[in-house]
Structure formats: structure tokens, C-alpha cells
Enzyme design. Structure first.
Site, PDB file in Angstrom:
ATOM      1  N   ASN A 230     -31.948  38.807 -37.686  1.00  0.00           N
ATOM      2  CA  ASN A 230     -30.903  38.041 -37.012  1.00  0.00           C
ATOM      3  C   ASN A 230     -30.904  38.230 -35.502  1.00  0.00           C
ATOM      4  O   ASN A 230     -30.886  37.260 -34.757  1.00  0.00           O
ATOM      5  CB  ASN A 230     -29.539  38.429 -37.602  1.00  0.00           C
ATOM      6  CG  ASN A 230     -28.423  37.535 -37.126  1.00  0.00           C
ATOM      7  OD1 ASN A 230     -28.033  37.590 -35.979  1.00  0.00           O
ATOM      8  ND2 ASN A 230     -27.906  36.700 -38.017  1.00  0.00           N
TER       9      ASN A 230
ATOM     10  N   ASN B 296     -25.268  41.643 -37.764  1.00  0.00           N
ATOM     11  CA  ASN B 296     -25.604  40.476 -36.960  1.00  0.00           C
ATOM     12  C   ASN B 296     -26.045  40.884 -35.558  1.00  0.00           C
ATOM     13  O   ASN B 296     -27.208  41.119 -35.301  1.00  0.00           O
ATOM     14  CB  ASN B 296     -24.384  39.543 -36.934  1.00  0.00           C
ATOM     15  CG  ASN B 296     -24.685  38.154 -36.437  1.00  0.00           C
ATOM     16  OD1 ASN B 296     -25.396  37.976 -35.456  1.00  0.00           O
ATOM     17  ND2 ASN B 296     -24.134  37.152 -37.086  1.00  0.00           N
TER      18      ASN B 296
ATOM     19  N   ASP C 209     -20.135  37.445 -34.548  1.00  0.00           N
ATOM     20  CA  ASP C 209     -21.532  37.024 -34.521  1.00  0.00           C
ATOM     21  C   ASP C 209     -22.307  38.023 -33.670  1.00  0.00           C
ATOM     22  O   ASP C 209     -22.187  39.224 -33.872  1.00  0.00           O
ATOM     23  CB  ASP C 209     -21.651  35.584 -34.016  1.00  0.00           C
ATOM     24  CG  ASP C 209     -22.890  34.890 -34.558  1.00  0.00           C
ATOM     25  OD1 ASP C 209     -23.984  35.145 -34.015  1.00  0.00           O
ATOM     26  OD2 ASP C 209     -22.780  34.128 -35.529  1.00  0.00           O
TER      27      ASP C 209
END
Length: 304
Positions: free
Chosen positions: A115, A164, A221
Site C-alpha cells: 500500500n 496503510n 489512509d
């Protein structure tokens, strides 16, 4: 705040180049894209899959955390990414040569959904593997440390819930990771290159130390670390940037409301004083430019 570029297909992973251009990955296009200061866009490389994060490395190449792809879906007219696409072949860590756009796959065996990544002062790469979910079952997330020359990779933490964003403290002694659906930030002491205290735990934190979570429904995020050591986490649903001190206090929440985009996904900095923030608004396909950010960003390793 200005829209530096639009029409991007789920932009993420902004990286500022020494010449002032900004790179973003376009997850749903499968490219690394260069954005000029006037907003002009060109394709720097065709990565394939689903590029999710980018960072400059010790050899001048751009390193890509490639998730292997995510399904594109819309909710209320906004674009999102999730699930396993039909053409999924696995995740990878890639290196892009900007001089000719060539892409080298450094690592792929056993990687499910890389990610985001950060490069340390030694040229090693810490990256998150979010994993994959089919909507019924899902992988536990992991952290890895890999050498930029493709010679070695090691899992350093496991058992996480959707790891993330990832970043290092200014002195390189702390590693920070954000989890998406738990909206939690964790940290580890870095004891040597690629070595963290408490890793490889089967617990939900990956053996990390708890730093911060939000009091309301928010999805964290990716993240960036500023020059004061604060962890700046981009968030979806409650769209904006949470600025969190190394002690775990919320210094400030910067609300970012651009076309009601619920998908604010990443932040980095540039400019002569590192006070220009570049933020990806993924659900509307924008790269945002924000002048006079409250604190200067951290000059990343190998970025000059």
C-alpha cells in the site's frame, strides 16, 4: 488551496521531485504520472496492477508499492477502490527509472496488497501490505523491510488490521503506521535498519505501541511526517488531515472540503521552505496544492 491537476484516476502516493514536479500514482489507470507546476500531466511509467504509493530511493529511481489492483466502484458519484479485481495476479514492490519509464519488479512472492512505503537513510524500504479481502474473508496486514537493490526482504510485523500509511520520525528512530478501518496510528522503536522492537506479533497491533485514534467514524489512509515530527494522517469519510504529535495529542485537524470529496488519501510537502502541501483527493481525481501549511514538511531521505 488550488486544484493543481484533475481527471486523475484515483491518485495516491504524491512525491515531489527536486525540479518541483510532483509524481502521483493513478491506482485505477496503473500508471505513475508526472504533474508539472502548471498542472500539465504526462505518464512517467506504466506500472500495471494498482500502484498505491511512491517514494524516491537512493539510486534516483522511484519505488512503487503496487497493490496488484483494486476494484473501482462508485458511491454517491464518488470513486472508491476495494476488493479483488478479476485480473489480480498479486502485489509487488517496483522501481521506476524516470529517464526512460522502465519498470523493474523487485519483489512479488507472497505479497498481497502493498500500500505505502518510506525509504530510510540507509536506502532500505519499509512498506505496508494491506492484504486483500473478497468481502467475506480478508488477510491480516503485514509490514516489510526490503533492500532497494532487490537483494533481500523480511517481514517485520504481522497481524494488523489494514495497515496503510507509513512514515519515519525525523531522526529515523520511530516507525509510524496508520490502520484504515480502526482509524488507529501505531509506532515502533527502530533499533537498527529494518529492525523494530515488538514486531511479528500476532496481535492486532503488529506488536506496535498505540499513538492515536479518532472519536468519530473516520477511515485513516496514508500519512506524512512533518519537520516537527508530527504525524499528519489523511482521512476518508471525515475528509481532512489529522496532525498528531509524537506524544499522541491531536494538534489540529485540517478540514479539506473540495467538491465534498470524502476520499482524502495522502499528503507530502515541497517548495523552498517545505510549506507547500500536496494532497490527493482520490474520489474526485484531484491533486491539491495548499500553500502556507501550518508547519514545514519533513525533507525525505534521498529527495534532493
Amino acid at each position: 488551496m488550488t486544484k493543481l491537476a484533475d481527471g486523475l484516476l484515483f491518485p495516491e502516493g504524491p512525491t515531489v521531485l527536486p525540479d518541483g514536479d510532483v509524481l502521483v500514482v493513478e491506482l485505477h489507470r496503473g500508471t505513475l504520472t508526472r504533474v508539472k507546476p502548471d498542472g500539465t500531466k504526462t505518464i512517467a511509467a506504466e506500472t500495471g496492477g494498482g500502484p498505491n504509493g511512491s517514494a524516491l530511493g537512493p539510486d534516483g529511481r522511484v519505488y512503487i508499492a503496487n497493490s496488484g489492483g483494486l476494484r473501482r466502484f462508485e458511491v454517491g458519484g464518488f470513486v472508491f477502490a476495494g476488493g479483488i479485481p478479476d485480473d489480480y495476479k498479486g502485489g509487488s514492490l517496483q522501481a521506476v527509472d524516470l529517464t526512460d519509464g522502465s519498470v523493474e519488479t523487485l519483489y512479488s512472492d507472497g505479497l498481497r496488497g502493498p500500500n505505502d512505503l518510506v525509504v530510510d537513510a540507509h536506502g532500505g524500504i519499509y512498506f505496508t501490505d494491506y492484504g486483500k479481502s473478497d468481502g467475506v474473508t480478508g488477510d491480516k496486514g503485514r509490514l516489510f523491510y526490503a533492500k532497494a537493490d532487490g537483494s533481500s526482504i523480511e517481514m517485520i510485523a504481522a497481524g494488523m488490521e489494514g495497515p496503510n500509511g507509513i512514515g519515519l520520525s525525523p531522526d529515523g528512530t520511530r516507525l509510524y503506521v496508520s490502520e484504515t478501518y480502526t482509524a488507529r496510528v501505531w509506532w515502533w522503536d527502530v533499533t537498527a535498519p529494518g529492525k523494530i522492537q515488538g514486531g511479528k506479533s500476532l496481535g492486532g497491533s503488529g506488536g506496535g505501541n498505540f499513538l492515536y485514534t479518532v472519536p468519530d467514524y473516520t477511515n485513516f489512509d496514508s500519512l506524512g511526517v512533518d519537520g516537527h515530527g508530527n504525524v499528519c494522517v489523511a482521512s476518508m469519510v471525515h475528509a481532512g488531515i489529522s496532525i498528531i504529535s509524537p506524544k499522541g495529542d491531536l494538534v489540529r485537524f485540517v478540514d479539506i472540503n473540495v467538491d465534498n470529496d470524502p476520499g482524502i488519501t495522502n499528503i507530502t510537502w515541497g517548495g523552498p521552505d517545505m510549506r507547500t502541501a500536496y494532497v490527493t483527493a482520490s474520489s474526485t481525481g484531484h491533486l491539491l496544492k495548499i500553500e502556507n501549511w501550518p508547519r514545514p514538511g519533513l525533507v525525505l531521505n534521498h529527495a534532493t
